[in-house]
Design a protein around this motif. Structure first.
Motif, short mmCIF file in Angstrom:
data_model
loop_
_atom_site.label_atom_id
_atom_site.label_comp_id
_atom_site.label_asym_id
_atom_site.label_seq_id
_atom_site.Cartn_x
_atom_site.Cartn_y
_atom_site.Cartn_z
N LEU A 54 23.52 -2.83 7.63
CA LEU A 54 22.63 -3.50 8.31
C LEU A 54 23.35 -4.97 8.95
O LEU A 54 23.83 -5.27 8.82
N PHE A 55 22.07 -5.30 9.71
CA PHE A 55 22.69 -6.42 10.26
C PHE A 55 21.25 -6.98 10.23
O PHE A 55 20.18 -6.91 9.75
N LEU A 163 23.63 -4.12 22.23
CA LEU A 163 23.87 -2.06 21.30
C LEU A 163 22.84 -2.35 19.63
O LEU A 163 23.14 -1.83 19.26
N LEU A 164 22.12 -3.53 19.26
CA LEU A 164 21.56 -3.67 18.06
C LEU A 164 20.05 -4.13 18.01
O LEU A 164 19.74 -4.12 19.12
N GLU A 165 19.57 -2.88 17.83
CA GLU A 165 18.25 -2.36 17.99
C GLU A 165 17.71 -2.32 16.42
O GLU A 165 18.16 -2.76 15.03
N PRO A 166 16.35 -3.37 16.49
CA PRO A 166 15.19 -3.89 14.61
C PRO A 166 15.17 -1.89 14.07
O PRO A 166 15.44 -1.13 15.09
N ILE A 167 14.71 -2.20 13.12
CA ILE A 167 15.15 -0.96 12.19
C ILE A 167 14.17 -1.40 11.36
O ILE A 167 14.46 -2.41 10.58
N ASP A 168 12.93 -0.31 11.06
CA ASP A 168 11.76 -1.08 10.07
C ASP A 168 12.20 -0.03 9.18
O ASP A 168 12.18 1.45 8.92
N ILE A 169 12.30 -0.25 7.80
CA ILE A 169 12.65 1.08 6.60
C ILE A 169 11.40 0.28 5.66
O ILE A 169 10.93 -0.45 5.37
N LEU A 181 11.28 -2.89 4.22
CA LEU A 181 12.48 -4.22 4.48
C LEU A 181 12.01 -4.19 6.47
O LEU A 181 12.01 -3.38 6.86
N GLU A 182 12.20 -5.64 6.36
CA GLU A 182 11.88 -5.77 8.36
C GLU A 182 12.69 -6.55 8.40
O GLU A 182 13.84 -7.15 6.95
N ASP A 183 12.62 -6.71 9.39
CA ASP A 183 13.33 -7.79 10.30
C ASP A 183 14.97 -8.20 9.76
O ASP A 183 16.06 -8.14 9.98
N ILE A 222 20.32 4.94 3.34
CA ILE A 222 19.20 4.98 2.53
C ILE A 222 18.00 6.40 2.06
O ILE A 222 17.21 6.36 0.90
N ALA A 223 18.18 7.67 2.98
CA ALA A 223 17.24 8.62 2.37
C ALA A 223 17.77 9.18 1.02
O ALA A 223 17.31 9.74 0.23
N ARG A 224 19.86 9.14 0.65
CA ARG A 224 19.99 9.66 -0.57
C ARG A 224 19.60 8.31 -1.48
O ARG A 224 18.98 8.50 -2.31
#
Length: 236
Positions: A54-55, A163-169, A181-183, A222-224
């Motif tokens: 992740l970034f 090409l980058l977009e936020p991802i919230d886990i 996890l955010e940011d 992440i799912a694994r």
């Protein structure tokens, strides 16, 4: 990779050398203490086999960097062996922990608990040659030295192409606990697919396209990791 200087410009670190550190060794560092570790683009392939890539933005500079998420939360030992070391790929930033490069010299902080005199894995052999542990450190430092500028350039191209977009886990486990996890950011597969053919061809030739899809596929880890944690909870 350069150490910070103390006040008055005097470095708090020691230049590594056989004369001063001939009996010095290093003990295994606590991999269990690290959740997110910076990696370079050349590590995407081996890291993606074990971890999501992740970034994130540096809190000091605001600049993006790439990292491997080693575990979902503190105390999660699914990726660790009996000695507390990572079972899979070990990022270069962990391998070189405690070692830095300053003006083309390797320097260390003797105050860190990983350094032990007369114990651990020796840095030098009896004749002053490099021990196996020090050879690993040097390879890791070399990978970071070459890889950090290349990774910065890669991320700059991602940003230029939006090409980058936020991802919230946000995960909930069978024991009722929650992991969030955010940011953090990921590469958008949709944005990559929408690029003009000429851009995609250029990314293919310079290796960016392969790195993008390696990162995108790695998010499945992440799912694994969540399944492994739930399975361990069920067997507890």
């Amino acid at each position: 990779m350069c150490p910070q200087d103390e006040d008055d410009g005097v470095a708090a670190w020691e230049v590594l050398g056989f004369e001063q550190h001939g009996t010095l060794g290093i003990r295994a560092s606590g991999d269990a203490e690290r959740l997110f570790v910076q990696i370079v683009v050349g590590e995407f392939g081996p890291a993606a086999a074990d971890y999501p890539i992740l970034f994130a933005k540096s809190p000091e500079t605001g600049r993006f960097y790439a990292g491997a998420l080693l575990r979902l939360q503190a105390g999660d030992d699914a990726n660790l062996d009996e000695s507390g070391r990572l079972r899979g790929y070990r990022p270069a930033d962990l391998e070189r922990e405690g070692f830095f490069v300053e003006q083309d010299r390797i320097v260390i902080d003797r105050d860190l608990p990983m350094f032990v005199d007369g114990g651990g894995a020796p840095l030098f052999d009896g004749d002053g040659g490099q021990g196996v542990a020090l050879q690993r450190v040097q390879r890791a430092l070399g990978r970071l030295h070459a890889g950090l500028p290349a990774t910065d350039a890669f991320i700059a191209r991602l940003l230029e192409r939006s090409l980058l977009e936020p991802i919230d886990i946000d995960l909930r486990f069978d024991d009722g606990t929650r992991f969030r996890l955010e940011d953090l950011y990921t590469i958008s597969a949709d944005a990559v697919a929408a690029l003009p053919d000429t851009t995609v061809l250029a990314m293919f030739h310079d290796g960016d396209l392969a790195a993008c899809y390696t990162q995108i596929q790695s998010v499945r880890q992440i799912a694994r990791m969540a399944r492994v944690r739930n399975d361990r909870l069920a067997g507890a």
